[in-house]
Design an enzyme around this catalytic site. Structure first.
Site, PDB file in Angstrom:
ATOM      1  N   ARG A 109      31.423 -20.145  17.168  1.00  0.00           N
ATOM      2  CA  ARG A 109      30.942 -21.000  18.260  1.00  0.00           C
ATOM      3  C   ARG A 109      32.041 -21.947  18.741  1.00  0.00           C
ATOM      4  O   ARG A 109      32.093 -22.283  19.930  1.00  0.00           O
ATOM      5  CB  ARG A 109      29.729 -21.798  17.818  1.00  0.00           C
ATOM      6  CG  ARG A 109      28.508 -20.905  17.707  1.00  0.00           C
ATOM      7  CD  ARG A 109      27.278 -21.714  17.359  1.00  0.00           C
ATOM      8  NE  ARG A 109      26.090 -20.902  17.517  1.00  0.00           N
ATOM      9  CZ  ARG A 109      24.965 -21.111  16.855  1.00  0.00           C
ATOM     10  NH1 ARG A 109      24.878 -22.098  15.991  1.00  0.00           N
ATOM     11  NH2 ARG A 109      23.926 -20.344  17.062  1.00  0.00           N
TER      12      ARG A 109
ATOM     13  N   LYS B  40       7.331 -10.828  15.944  1.00  0.00           N
ATOM     14  CA  LYS B  40       6.072 -11.070  16.641  1.00  0.00           C
ATOM     15  C   LYS B  40       6.067 -10.638  18.097  1.00  0.00           C
ATOM     16  O   LYS B  40       6.966 -10.977  18.854  1.00  0.00           O
ATOM     17  CB  LYS B  40       5.767 -12.561  16.597  1.00  0.00           C
ATOM     18  CG  LYS B  40       5.370 -13.051  15.235  1.00  0.00           C
ATOM     19  CD  LYS B  40       4.896 -14.470  15.370  1.00  0.00           C
ATOM     20  CE  LYS B  40       4.506 -15.067  14.034  1.00  0.00           C
ATOM     21  NZ  LYS B  40       4.544 -16.535  14.130  1.00  0.00           N
TER      22      LYS B  40
ATOM     23  N   GLY C 218      21.178 -14.424  17.417  1.00  0.00           N
ATOM     24  CA  GLY C 218      20.272 -14.378  16.279  1.00  0.00           C
ATOM     25  C   GLY C 218      20.549 -13.228  15.337  1.00  0.00           C
ATOM     26  O   GLY C 218      21.695 -12.858  15.103  1.00  0.00           O
TER      27      GLY C 218
ATOM     28  N   GLY D  88      17.806 -18.064  21.347  1.00  0.00           N
ATOM     29  CA  GLY D  88      16.688 -18.543  22.169  1.00  0.00           C
ATOM     30  C   GLY D  88      17.030 -18.539  23.650  1.00  0.00           C
ATOM     31  O   GLY D  88      16.230 -18.111  24.485  1.00  0.00           O
TER      32      GLY D  88
END
Ligand code: AMP
Length: 398
Positions: free
Chosen positions: A40, A201, A354, A377
């Protein structure tokens, strides 16, 4: 959302200016406080170098971890500032606070070409509340605001959005690159366009599935999400994790895909286990034959073949989410094979942040992927077609 009309750091005169840049230095640390992965920080280097090369002085602001109440030494920006200094071969001054006396004095004394890193911006609860007074204090130290923190661009915090109320606001090169590559895939993809969605999910990914159904030629669904779709097809799923209250929605999505002529591929076989345990007994079964007392934990070899074929014939591939419980060796094969198929493909390949990004990197395939997003996200919300607050606030090109 298009980036085409947003100003970037290349569109503004920086000479002699003080620039406050929001970066995403939320790096992983080991127990001793050493950085275990500095990607990062490296991702922000082009923007940082540009700003100081243009004769500006630079104030960097970032969060790290989730400090609860006020300053906590274990969440200090110190290791990140040190690592940045090593990468640049140049001193990076660290402020003892964020908007306190030390930060303000050091910011005021900063000369062209010098870099100051503020302490962890989440040491103030006003940051995540996007408190205007706090944003104004931050802004008071600088003349121009640069946002290059793609990983937090989906959040409207003081340093990711609020600063734009007080300063001219432009993006850095990392945000520009993220949006250009993902924006092209969504707006004008080379076809066939194949998306692979995995993870836990359906409820987390409804928006993404719906948005992608409007754009892709083939949608592949793996992970425990697949079992909710199996239920919608009337299969019994044994003890597999699925969402009872999303079965109807899954049925609607299957319907919608068919009407739109989108090929929706589900696993045709599965690695099932007795327990959610790395050493559990396993077998491979077809999707409509999951026995009672067993749970699906990975896609099976026939599914790997089916999905890999789809990836092979694609010109654009977007992947977000593991197709199995990849944290357990026995159930990591499917996810690895998908990563392998992406790496072998000559298509434009985009991996959302992720878990899937981690899988690709662990396997050493990172340089064979067109783009690995730095924001999990944020990239999901971008794929959903949502407006990202950290981008929306940036000035438009004239
Ligand atoms: P997400 O954060 O939604 O991308 O979900 C990632 C998580 O989904 C990982 O921790 C995986 O272990 C989990 N996962 C993937 N496939 C399955 C499965 N078949 N059963 C249970 N968990 C799964």
């Amino acid at each position: 959302m298009s980036m085409m009309n947003k100003m970037t750091v290349a569109d503004i005169d920086l000479k002699g200016k003080k620039v406050i840049a929001r970066v995403d230095f939320n790096v992983p640390l080991d127990a001793e406080g050493n950085i275990t992965d500095d990607k990062r920080i490296r991702a922000a280097l082009p923007t940082i170098r540009h700003i100081i090369d243009q004769g500006a002085s630079l104030i960097l602001v970032s969060h790290l971890g989730r400090p609860k109440e006020g300053p906590e030494p274990k969440y200090s920006m110190k290791p990140a500032a040190k690592r940045l200094g090593e990468l640049l071969g140049k001193e990076v001054i660290l402020a003892a606070d964020v908007i306190g006396e030390d930060a303000k004095a050091k910011a005021a004394a900063l000369k062209p070409g010098e870099i100051l890193m503020l302490e962890n911006v989440r040491f103030h609860k006003e940051e995540t509340k996007n408190d205007p007074a706090f944003a104004k204090e931050l802004a008071s130290m600088a003349d121009i605001y640069v946002n290059d923190a793609f990983g937090t661009a989906h959040r409207a915090h003081a340093s990711t959005a609020g600063l734009a109320d007080y300063l001219p606001a432009v993006s850095g090169f990392l945000i520009k690159k993220e949006l250009e590559i993902m924006g092209k895939a969504l707006e004008n993809p080379d076809r066939p366009f194949v998306a692979i969605l995995g993870g836990a999910k359906v409820s987390d990914k409804i928006g993404v599935i719906e948005s992608l159904l409007e754009k892709v030629d083939t949608l592949i669904i793996g992970g425990s999400m697949a079992y909710t779709f199996f239920k919608a097809k009337g299969y019994s799923v044994g003890n597999s994790k699925y969402e009872e209250d999303k079965v109807e929605l899954a049925a609607n999505l299957l319907d919608k895909a068919e009407k739109k002529g989108v090929k929706l591929l589900l696993p045709i076989d599965n690695v099932v286990g007795k327990e959610f345990d790395p050493n559990t007994e396993t077998q491979i079964v077809e999707s409509d034959k999951i026995p009672d007392g067993w749970m699906g934990l990975d896609i099976g070899p026939k599914s790997v073949e089916l999905f890999s074929e789809a990836i092979k014939s694609a010109k654009t591939v977007v992947w977000n989410g593991p197709v199995g419980v990849f944290e357990m060796e026995k159930f990591a094969v499917g996810t690895r094979k998908i990563a392998e198929a992406l790496a072998a493909s000559s298509a434009v390949t985009i991996v959302g942040g992720g878990d899937s990004a981690a899988a690709v990197e662990q396997m050493g395939f990172a340089d064979k992927i067109t783009h690995i997003s730095t924001g999990g996200g944020a990239s999901l919300e971008f794929l959903e077609g949502k407006e990202l607050p950290g981008i929306a606030v940036l000035n438009e090109k004239k």
